[in-house]
Motif scaffolding. Structure first.
Motif, PDB file in Angstrom:
ATOM      1  N   THR A 183       6.384  -5.838  -9.512  1.00  0.00           N
ATOM      2  CA  THR A 183       7.197  -4.677  -8.823  1.00  0.00           C
ATOM      3  C   THR A 183       7.841  -4.004 -10.134  1.00  0.00           C
ATOM      4  O   THR A 183       8.151  -2.766 -10.056  1.00  0.00           O
ATOM      5  CB  THR A 183       8.327  -5.229  -7.906  1.00  0.00           C
ATOM      6  N   ARG A 238       6.145  -0.391 -10.053  1.00  0.00           N
ATOM      7  CA  ARG A 238       5.214  -1.049  -9.404  1.00  0.00           C
ATOM      8  C   ARG A 238       3.633  -0.905  -9.919  1.00  0.00           C
ATOM      9  O   ARG A 238       3.458   0.298 -10.338  1.00  0.00           O
ATOM     10  CB  ARG A 238       5.177  -0.661  -7.862  1.00  0.00           C
ATOM     11  N   ASP A 294       4.814 -10.021  -8.170  1.00  0.00           N
ATOM     12  CA  ASP A 294       5.094  -9.595  -6.471  1.00  0.00           C
ATOM     13  C   ASP A 294       4.247 -10.506  -5.874  1.00  0.00           C
ATOM     14  O   ASP A 294       2.963 -10.213  -5.863  1.00  0.00           O
ATOM     15  CB  ASP A 294       4.804  -8.195  -6.491  1.00  0.00           C
TER      16      ASP A 294
END
Length: 206
Positions: free
Chosen positions: A9, A25, A138
């Protein structure tokens, strides 16, 4: 060449207390260059990294989109320790490309990434520096990639399909002449002496 790709992220690199690179991201790539790596391995790794499907699509389907599909960012960090082999409990890095060669090779890797993708979305650390790499994984999602060793069989599905088709064509032709000869019973040579019975090296197929 080895790479550890992490879906993030956000990620950043700090050197001497100062942040020098950061992304939102996207993916963070830790890259380990080996002594044997060439332009071929470089291009293979760039292709794999950019097309690795670790993101979901618009409908929420997992493993459907690559970093290029999503137009996300990439943070690359050179990490020779990926080429480690253990001698007992001590890491040994003799398989890693020496620093004086590796820096130019790593820069070529970044150049190829930027040429293939969008250059403004490619960030990196500082080669050879002592860095703190901050990664907010993530998922977590972590994928290990390794370029094929020279001389190994291809893992490209298209190439594998061609190889399989060639095998099937060969089988369809029926047994070869040499195999027919092997299956034909040999006539006994009655003129041979009993002492030569154990010497069959000349009759063996190559």
């Amino acid at each position: 060449m080895k790479a550890v790709v992490q879906r993030v992220t956000r990620a950043s690199v700090t050197v001497g207390g100062e942040q020098i690179s950061a992304i939102g991201r996207g993916i963070c790539v830790l890259l380990g260059i080996s002594l044997e790596d060439t332009q071929k391995e470089l291009e293979h790794m760039v292709r794999k990294i950019l097309n690795l499907r670790v993101f979901e699509d618009e409908s929420g389907k997992h493993w459907s989109k690559s970093v290029m599909d999503k137009q996300y960012e990439i943070l690359c960090v050179s990490q020779f320790t990926l080429q480690c082999v253990l001698k007992g409990n001590k890491p040994d890095f003799h398989l890693a490309m020496p620093t004086e060669q590796a820096e130019g090779f790593y820069n070529s890797f970044l150049e190829q990434l930027r040429k293939t993708y969008r250059p403004e979305l490619i960030k990196d650390g500082k080669f050879g520096a002592y860095m703190q790499v901050h990664i907010q994984n993530d998922g977590p999602v972590t994928i290990e990639l390794e370029s094929p060793a020279p001389g190994t069989a291809t893992s490209d599905p298209k190439q594998l399909e061609k190889q399989q088709q060639r095998k099937e064509k060969t089988r369809a032709k029926g047994p070869s002449e040499s195999s027919k000869e092997r299956n034909t019973p040999r006539k006994e040579d009655r003129s041979a002496s009993s002492g030569a019975e154990g010497d069959v090296s000349s009759e063996r197929e190559p």
